[in-house]
Design a protein around this motif. Structure first.
Motif, PDB file in Angstrom:
ATOM      1  N   ILE A 152      -5.915 -49.573 -40.370  1.00  0.00           N
ATOM      2  CA  ILE A 152      -5.339 -48.226 -40.338  1.00  0.00           C
ATOM      3  C   ILE A 152      -4.326 -48.148 -39.205  1.00  0.00           C
ATOM      4  CG2 ILE A 152      -7.463 -47.219 -41.259  1.00  0.00           C
ATOM      5  CD1 ILE A 152      -8.023 -46.099 -38.453  1.00  0.00           C
ATOM      6  N   HIS A 153      -3.404 -47.177 -39.322  1.00  0.00           N
ATOM      7  CA  HIS A 153      -2.454 -46.958 -38.239  1.00  0.00           C
ATOM      8  C   HIS A 153      -3.080 -46.029 -37.193  1.00  0.00           C
ATOM      9  CE1 HIS A 153      -1.837 -42.977 -39.850  1.00  0.00           C
ATOM     10  NE2 HIS A 153      -1.356 -43.450 -40.994  1.00  0.00           N
ATOM     11  N   ASP A 154      -2.353 -45.803 -36.109  1.00  0.00           N
ATOM     12  CA  ASP A 154      -2.837 -44.931 -35.044  1.00  0.00           C
ATOM     13  C   ASP A 154      -3.133 -43.542 -35.622  1.00  0.00           C
ATOM     14  OD1 ASP A 154      -3.479 -44.018 -32.539  1.00  0.00           O
ATOM     15  OD2 ASP A 154      -1.415 -43.552 -31.979  1.00  0.00           O
ATOM     16  N   PRO A 155      -4.394 -43.077 -35.588  1.00  0.00           N
ATOM     17  CA  PRO A 155      -4.766 -41.858 -36.325  1.00  0.00           C
ATOM     18  C   PRO A 155      -4.501 -40.553 -35.576  1.00  0.00           C
ATOM     19  CG  PRO A 155      -6.719 -42.844 -35.371  1.00  0.00           C
ATOM     20  CD  PRO A 155      -5.571 -43.729 -34.978  1.00  0.00           C
ATOM     21  N   THR A 156      -3.242 -40.271 -35.294  1.00  0.00           N
ATOM     22  CA  THR A 156      -2.921 -38.978 -34.705  1.00  0.00           C
ATOM     23  C   THR A 156      -2.912 -37.905 -35.800  1.00  0.00           C
ATOM     24  OG1 THR A 156      -0.545 -39.294 -35.034  1.00  0.00           O
ATOM     25  CG2 THR A 156      -1.476 -40.088 -32.952  1.00  0.00           C
ATOM     26  N   ASP A 157      -3.085 -36.649 -35.397  1.00  0.00           N
ATOM     27  CA  ASP A 157      -3.095 -35.560 -36.377  1.00  0.00           C
ATOM     28  C   ASP A 157      -1.786 -35.490 -37.151  1.00  0.00           C
ATOM     29  OD1 ASP A 157      -5.684 -34.670 -35.839  1.00  0.00           O
ATOM     30  OD2 ASP A 157      -5.013 -33.476 -34.126  1.00  0.00           O
ATOM     31  N   LYS A 208       5.794 -26.476 -27.649  1.00  0.00           N
ATOM     32  CA  LYS A 208       6.754 -27.053 -28.596  1.00  0.00           C
ATOM     33  C   LYS A 208       6.030 -27.840 -29.692  1.00  0.00           C
ATOM     34  CE  LYS A 208      10.560 -27.432 -25.268  1.00  0.00           C
ATOM     35  NZ  LYS A 208      11.471 -28.361 -24.552  1.00  0.00           N
ATOM     36  N   LYS A 209       5.016 -28.590 -29.285  1.00  0.00           N
ATOM     37  CA  LYS A 209       4.250 -29.358 -30.265  1.00  0.00           C
ATOM     38  C   LYS A 209       3.525 -28.426 -31.235  1.00  0.00           C
ATOM     39  CE  LYS A 209       3.224 -33.696 -27.814  1.00  0.00           C
ATOM     40  NZ  LYS A 209       3.527 -34.668 -28.880  1.00  0.00           N
ATOM     41  N   ALA A 210       3.020 -27.305 -30.719  1.00  0.00           N
ATOM     42  CA  ALA A 210       2.281 -26.367 -31.569  1.00  0.00           C
ATOM     43  C   ALA A 210       3.171 -25.800 -32.675  1.00  0.00           C
ATOM     44  CB  ALA A 210       1.696 -25.235 -30.718  1.00  0.00           C
ATOM     45  N   ARG A 211       4.437 -25.502 -32.349  1.00  0.00           N
ATOM     46  CA  ARG A 211       5.365 -24.979 -33.357  1.00  0.00           C
ATOM     47  C   ARG A 211       5.618 -26.017 -34.449  1.00  0.00           C
ATOM     48  NH1 ARG A 211       7.929 -22.641 -28.776  1.00  0.00           N
ATOM     49  NH2 ARG A 211       9.434 -24.360 -28.666  1.00  0.00           N
ATOM     50  N   LEU A 212       5.781 -27.274 -34.032  1.00  0.00           N
ATOM     51  CA  LEU A 212       6.000 -28.343 -35.003  1.00  0.00           C
ATOM     52  C   LEU A 212       4.764 -28.555 -35.876  1.00  0.00           C
ATOM     53  CD1 LEU A 212       7.844 -30.853 -32.638  1.00  0.00           C
ATOM     54  CD2 LEU A 212       8.870 -29.554 -34.509  1.00  0.00           C
ATOM     55  N   ARG A 214       2.597 -26.312 -36.643  1.00  0.00           N
ATOM     56  CA  ARG A 214       2.482 -25.163 -37.557  1.00  0.00           C
ATOM     57  C   ARG A 214       3.321 -25.403 -38.816  1.00  0.00           C
ATOM     58  NH1 ARG A 214       3.004 -21.776 -33.963  1.00  0.00           N
ATOM     59  NH2 ARG A 214       0.819 -21.250 -33.642  1.00  0.00           N
ATOM     60  N   ASP A 215       4.540 -25.915 -38.625  1.00  0.00           N
ATOM     61  CA  ASP A 215       5.399 -26.222 -39.780  1.00  0.00           C
ATOM     62  C   ASP A 215       4.801 -27.332 -40.633  1.00  0.00           C
ATOM     63  OD1 ASP A 215       7.171 -24.322 -38.988  1.00  0.00           O
ATOM     64  OD2 ASP A 215       8.627 -25.720 -38.119  1.00  0.00           O
ATOM     65  N   LEU A 216       4.273 -28.370 -39.979  1.00  0.00           N
ATOM     66  CA  LEU A 216       3.720 -29.512 -40.706  1.00  0.00           C
ATOM     67  C   LEU A 216       2.475 -29.116 -41.494  1.00  0.00           C
ATOM     68  CD1 LEU A 216       3.828 -32.476 -41.400  1.00  0.00           C
ATOM     69  CD2 LEU A 216       2.775 -33.023 -39.194  1.00  0.00           C
ATOM     70  N   ILE A 217       1.627 -28.306 -40.905  1.00  0.00           N
ATOM     71  CA  ILE A 217       0.421 -27.840 -41.610  1.00  0.00           C
ATOM     72  C   ILE A 217       0.811 -26.944 -42.786  1.00  0.00           C
ATOM     73  CG2 ILE A 217      -1.620 -26.362 -41.380  1.00  0.00           C
ATOM     74  CD1 ILE A 217      -1.956 -27.496 -38.542  1.00  0.00           C
ATOM     75  N   LYS A 218       1.884 -26.152 -42.590  1.00  0.00           N
ATOM     76  CA  LYS A 218       2.331 -25.255 -43.658  1.00  0.00           C
ATOM     77  C   LYS A 218       2.777 -26.051 -44.894  1.00  0.00           C
ATOM     78  CE  LYS A 218       5.655 -21.591 -44.708  1.00  0.00           C
ATOM     79  NZ  LYS A 218       6.784 -20.775 -44.183  1.00  0.00           N
ATOM     80  N   GLU A 262      -8.082 -28.979 -41.040  1.00  0.00           N
ATOM     81  CA  GLU A 262      -9.033 -28.259 -40.194  1.00  0.00           C
ATOM     82  C   GLU A 262      -9.112 -28.846 -38.792  1.00  0.00           C
ATOM     83  OE1 GLU A 262     -13.823 -27.298 -39.917  1.00  0.00           O
ATOM     84  OE2 GLU A 262     -13.077 -28.737 -41.360  1.00  0.00           O
ATOM     85  N   GLN A 263      -9.200 -30.182 -38.697  1.00  0.00           N
ATOM     86  CA  GLN A 263      -9.329 -30.776 -37.365  1.00  0.00           C
ATOM     87  C   GLN A 263      -8.038 -30.625 -36.560  1.00  0.00           C
ATOM     88  OE1 GLN A 263     -10.446 -34.801 -38.447  1.00  0.00           O
ATOM     89  NE2 GLN A 263      -8.413 -35.617 -38.066  1.00  0.00           N
ATOM     90  N   ALA A 264      -6.873 -30.612 -37.233  1.00  0.00           N
ATOM     91  CA  ALA A 264      -5.616 -30.389 -36.517  1.00  0.00           C
ATOM     92  C   ALA A 264      -5.547 -28.969 -35.983  1.00  0.00           C
ATOM     93  CB  ALA A 264      -4.434 -30.671 -37.449  1.00  0.00           C
ATOM     94  N   GLU A 265      -5.967 -27.998 -36.775  1.00  0.00           N
ATOM     95  CA  GLU A 265      -5.959 -26.600 -36.325  1.00  0.00           C
ATOM     96  C   GLU A 265      -6.936 -26.381 -35.180  1.00  0.00           C
ATOM     97  OE1 GLU A 265      -4.662 -24.202 -40.391  1.00  0.00           O
ATOM     98  OE2 GLU A 265      -6.787 -24.557 -39.997  1.00  0.00           O
ATOM     99  N   ARG A 266      -8.101 -26.985 -35.275  1.00  0.00           N
ATOM    100  CA  ARG A 266      -9.094 -26.828 -34.200  1.00  0.00           C
ATOM    101  C   ARG A 266      -8.585 -27.406 -32.888  1.00  0.00           C
ATOM    102  NH1 ARG A 266     -14.623 -29.265 -36.337  1.00  0.00           N
ATOM    103  NH2 ARG A 266     -15.232 -28.784 -34.172  1.00  0.00           N
ATOM    104  N   ARG A 267      -7.938 -28.543 -32.945  1.00  0.00           N
ATOM    105  CA  ARG A 267      -7.492 -29.197 -31.717  1.00  0.00           C
ATOM    106  C   ARG A 267      -6.242 -28.545 -31.140  1.00  0.00           C
ATOM    107  NH1 ARG A 267      -4.032 -32.779 -29.768  1.00  0.00           N
ATOM    108  NH2 ARG A 267      -2.954 -32.988 -31.771  1.00  0.00           N
ATOM    109  N   VAL A 268      -5.246 -28.277 -32.012  1.00  0.00           N
ATOM    110  CA  VAL A 268      -3.943 -27.807 -31.532  1.00  0.00           C
ATOM    111  C   VAL A 268      -3.940 -26.314 -31.235  1.00  0.00           C
ATOM    112  CG1 VAL A 268      -1.489 -27.608 -32.092  1.00  0.00           C
ATOM    113  CG2 VAL A 268      -2.750 -29.652 -32.770  1.00  0.00           C
ATOM    114  N   PHE A 269      -4.477 -25.518 -32.136  1.00  0.00           N
ATOM    115  CA  PHE A 269      -4.374 -24.061 -31.998  1.00  0.00           C
ATOM    116  C   PHE A 269      -5.577 -23.425 -31.307  1.00  0.00           C
ATOM    117  CE2 PHE A 269      -1.983 -24.810 -36.126  1.00  0.00           C
ATOM    118  CZ  PHE A 269      -0.759 -24.934 -35.476  1.00  0.00           C
ATOM    119  N   GLN A 270      -6.770 -24.024 -31.471  1.00  0.00           N
ATOM    120  CA  GLN A 270      -7.956 -23.440 -30.857  1.00  0.00           C
ATOM    121  C   GLN A 270      -8.379 -24.160 -29.594  1.00  0.00           C
ATOM    122  OE1 GLN A 270     -10.996 -23.175 -33.902  1.00  0.00           O
ATOM    123  NE2 GLN A 270      -9.494 -22.571 -35.442  1.00  0.00           N
TER     124      GLN A 270
END
Length: 447
Positions: A152-157, A208-212, A214-218, A262-270
């Motif tokens: 697998i590649h580096d598992p970033t959100d 800045k990362k949070a805005r990006l 948000r677009d990616l999750i959308k 879900e895990q991206a929202e929990r980590r980035v936004f919450q």
């Protein structure tokens, strides 16, 4: 059903006077001594063998030997085909005649069908031979753990969300191509998803990362909605050709993608620190665990608990799910050894991570005379071994398993599994162990 053997061993099989040639010859003799091994392999590959064309085809013997050859020389399927064409020694070992060599697709289809259970049975048979030849008596046991990584590649959100969009778009394209499918309304968001993913990598600052993100999750959610709508439309249209297979893929990927969101929202936004056992690190190798050994780097794969004897042969290996503590796996490994060999080892050595008073007492209760841990962890030498001299000898004996693990990783591919899926991960590990033991047993027997 294919024949188990197509070619009998020949007195004219010639192996070159070279270390590898001598090893191949010794390995071939060991396999010939146990034709019953082919029954186990045949049961696994009965539905995978290629259709016979004339007198040509893959025998069960050839499939097993090619699988061992692949792990022994660490070859890809394409390289394996070339070596079988180019080398008379490899052809002799694989029992192939003339210039005919199977295609890589046929080799992959058959070799990948051999199960981990079959590989383990083959290994136990080799160990029984080693016991009869007085090469390995299993009276001394050493245990350690290591990690085999997944592909697998580096598992970033960000990368996981980008993978999700790619999979969803691929599903939409497949749905549109189904015979009789209605016109589906959707947009391809791969380009914007890739841009956001790359921007996240090079952007600094949480806001800045949070805005990006948000677009990616959308766009990920939008792509998921397209697939859900397509599933409903295809179901209502009543098409049969290909829909069941497509729907099965949707059912497989949909919960994984929802978990990634879900895990991206929990980590980035919450601002949560998502526990390792609640994370998913790959859409394609979802069985992959997050492993942290001590203070070392994080690894993504599975932890292995291995045991070896005095000969260096691998006596047992367990592919663990999750990241259990070494101390919790000490007794299960000892119990497996007793189950396989019918008696407890006389002496036993293990890494310091396995050390605990409970483990020491339990091993002594199972009639293990000396139980030594690399680090004392509050235990007394006189409680572990008969004398300080025995303690030092067994502690030095334990260090030998480090060389065995290093050899498995460097020469037999155990550093990283190249096969996909949990079942194939286990089979890959066991096939590496069998190839290692077969080569080592051949060397030990010839000395």
């Amino acid at each position: 059903m294919r024949e188990k053997r197509t070619i009998q061993p020949s007195i004219f099989e010639i192996y070159p006077e070279h270390d590898i040639g001598r090893e191949l010859k010794a390995m071939s003799k060991l396999l010939d001594a146990h034709p019953d091994l082919l029954d186990w392999v045949a049961a696994d590959i009965k539905d995978r063998q290629p259709k016979a064309t004339g007198r040509k085809g893959l025998s069960v013997d050839t499939v097993l030997r090619c699988a061992i050859l692949k792990q022994y020389r660490q070859l890809s399927y394409e390289e394996l085909v070339f070596c079988l064409m180019d080398s008379s020694a490899y052809q002799a070992f694989a029992r192939l005649c003339g210039t005919w060599v199977p295609k890589k697709s046929a080799l992959q289809r058959c070799i990948s069908a051999i199960s981990a259970v079959t590989w383990e049975q083959i290994n136990l048979q080799l160990l029984e031979d080693a016991r009869q030849d007085k090469i390995e008596n299993s009276k001394m046991l050493r245990i350690d753990s290591t990690v085999t990584e997944s592909t697998i590649h580096d598992p970033t959100d960000g990368r996981l969300l980008w993978d999700s969009v790619r999979v969803l778009i691929r599903l939409m394209e497949a749905a549109q191509d189904l015979p009789g499918a209605p016109e589906l309304t959707w947009q391809n968001h791969q380009r914007v998803a890739k841009k956001r993913m790359r921007a996240i990598i090079y952007t600094r600052g949480a806001d800045k990362k949070a805005r990006l993100y948000r677009d990616l999750i959308k766009v990920t959610r939008n792509s998921l909605c397209y697939v859900e709508q397509a599933d409903l439309a295809l179901r209502c249209s009543g098409i049969d050709s290909g829909y069941a297979e497509w729907s099965a893929q949707v059912a497989h990927y949909q919960p994984l993608i929802e978990k990634v969101i879900e895990q991206a929202e929990r980590r980035v936004f919450q601002g949560e620190k998502v526990p390792a056992n609640e994370k998913i690190v790959s859409l394609f190798e979802e069985h992959t665990d997050i492993i942290v050994k001590g203070r070392r780097d994080i690894q993504y794969g599975h932890k292995l608990n291995l045991s070896t004897g005095r000969s260096g042969l691998i006596l047992d290996v367990v592919v663990e799910k999750g990241n259990p503590a070494d101390s919790a796996q000490f007794l299960p490994m000892l119990e497996r050894h007793i189950e396989h060999f019918g008696v407890a080892p006389r002496q036993m050595a293990a890494d310091g991570g396995y050390a605990s008073t409970d483990n020491l007492q339990a091993a002594k209760a199972l009639q293990v005379k000396d139980v030594v841990f690399h680090k004392k962890r509050g235990l007394k030498v006189e409680d572990m071994a008969q004398s300080p001299w025995v303690y030092r000898k067994l502690r030095n004996f334990r260090a030998g398993i480090e060389a065995g693990i290093s050899c498995l990783k460097r020469a037999y591919g155990l550093s990283r599994c190249t096969w996909k899926g949990w079942a194939h991960f286990e089979a890959y590990v066991w096939s590496s162990v069998v190839a290692h033991n077969l080569a080592l047993f051949g060397r030990l027997k010839s000395t």
